[in-house]
Design an enzyme around this catalytic site. Structure first.
Site, mmCIF file in Angstrom:
data_model
loop_
_atom_site.group_PDB
_atom_site.id
_atom_site.type_symbol
_atom_site.label_atom_id
_atom_site.label_comp_id
_atom_site.label_asym_id
_atom_site.label_seq_id
_atom_site.Cartn_x
_atom_site.Cartn_y
_atom_site.Cartn_z
ATOM 1 N N SER A 13 14.706 20.188 -36.525
ATOM 2 C CA SER A 13 15.854 20.604 -37.331
ATOM 3 C C SER A 13 15.708 20.191 -38.789
ATOM 4 O O SER A 13 15.146 19.130 -39.101
ATOM 5 C CB SER A 13 17.131 19.969 -36.760
ATOM 6 N N GLU B 159 17.969 19.056 -40.408
ATOM 7 C CA GLU B 159 18.779 17.844 -40.542
ATOM 8 C C GLU B 159 17.905 16.593 -40.627
ATOM 9 O O GLU B 159 18.347 15.550 -41.098
ATOM 10 C CB GLU B 159 19.759 17.724 -39.383
ATOM 11 N N TYR C 286 22.200 12.535 -34.468
ATOM 12 C CA TYR C 286 21.507 13.757 -34.037
ATOM 13 C C TYR C 286 20.185 13.907 -34.784
ATOM 14 O O TYR C 286 19.133 14.163 -34.180
ATOM 15 C CB TYR C 286 22.403 14.964 -34.300
#
Length: 231
Positions: free
Chosen positions: A30, A32, A54
């Site tokens: 990801s 992120e 996460y």
């Protein structure tokens, strides 16, 4: 946490079952992971600085995938996907929250949309095209890691404007700020450089920001109309 542990268990199962030479493994990484991004745009070489549990789990899963590839010769690739959206996006994600609310407001089912940070900027692409890229990675003779992105960045504010404008509405009349939706550690700007994917796999995004938003708005308008018809 489970994003990391799940990856570890699958990789270990492949290794212990003796299927390393027969498997091709894709890890859903990801954007992120870049979090407090150290450079703009982000590439496969940009250092990670995760800003959420996460994202930390995704960094763990990323390096596990690299480790199993290097240690056991597993055909394992990381797809570092930036935000990928479609009409099937979950209703709790900000993009779908916006398009769903815009459609419902247009039809009089809803009157206000509450959001957090409107200035956060993301690289939004079309999920259908990103899945094609996942498949392409697994067709290669050699595994590798790729950024999957459009190379464009837009703010949540711009997303609101585009979604409401598609329905002939002024977003400022309906969108209100609510601090409950603010992140404790904000990720300000994410934008990927897909040059490696374009160069090595011939992949390039076709659906751009405006078309993507309209796609989602139209789908949510149809859903809201069906909802009204059932009443």
């Amino acid at each position: 946490m489970w994003s990391g542990l799940g990856t570890l268990r699958i990789l270990e199962a492949i290794r212990e079952s003796g299927l390393v030479k027969r498997c091709r493994f894709y890890q859903a990484s990801s954007s992120e992971m870049f979090g407090k991004a150290q450079e703009v745009p982000q590439t496969e070489r940009t250092p990670f600085w995760p800003r959420s549990p996460y994202a930390c789990a995704k960094v763990f899963a990323y390096w596990l995938t690299v480790n199993f590839r290097e240690s056991y010769g597993l055909h394992a690739s990381n797809g570092i996907l930036f935000n990928h959206e479609s009409p099937r996006r979950g209703e709790t994600f900000v993009t779908r929250k916006i398009t769903r609310a815009a459609a419902r407001i247009k039809l009089g089912v809803q009157d206000t949309l509450y959001l957090g940070n409107l200035d956060a900027r993301r690289d939004w692409g079309y999920a259908k095209e990103y899945v094609e890229m996942m498949w392409l990675m697994l067709q290669q003779d050699r595994p590798d890691d790729y950024v999957v992105a459009t190379g464009e960045t837009h703010s949540v504010r711009e997303f609101c404007a585009e979604a409401f404008n598609a329905l002939g509405l002024n977003w400022q009349d309906y969108v209100k700020h609510d601090s409950r939706y603010e992140r404790p550690a904000e990720v300000d700007v994410l934008v990927g450089d897909p040059a490696k994917a374009r160069r090595q796999l011939g992949w390039e995004p076709k659906v751009r920001f405006q078309e993507l938003v309209r796609l989602m708005v139209e789908a949510d308008l149809e859903r809201a109309q069906r909802e009204l018809a059932r009443r």
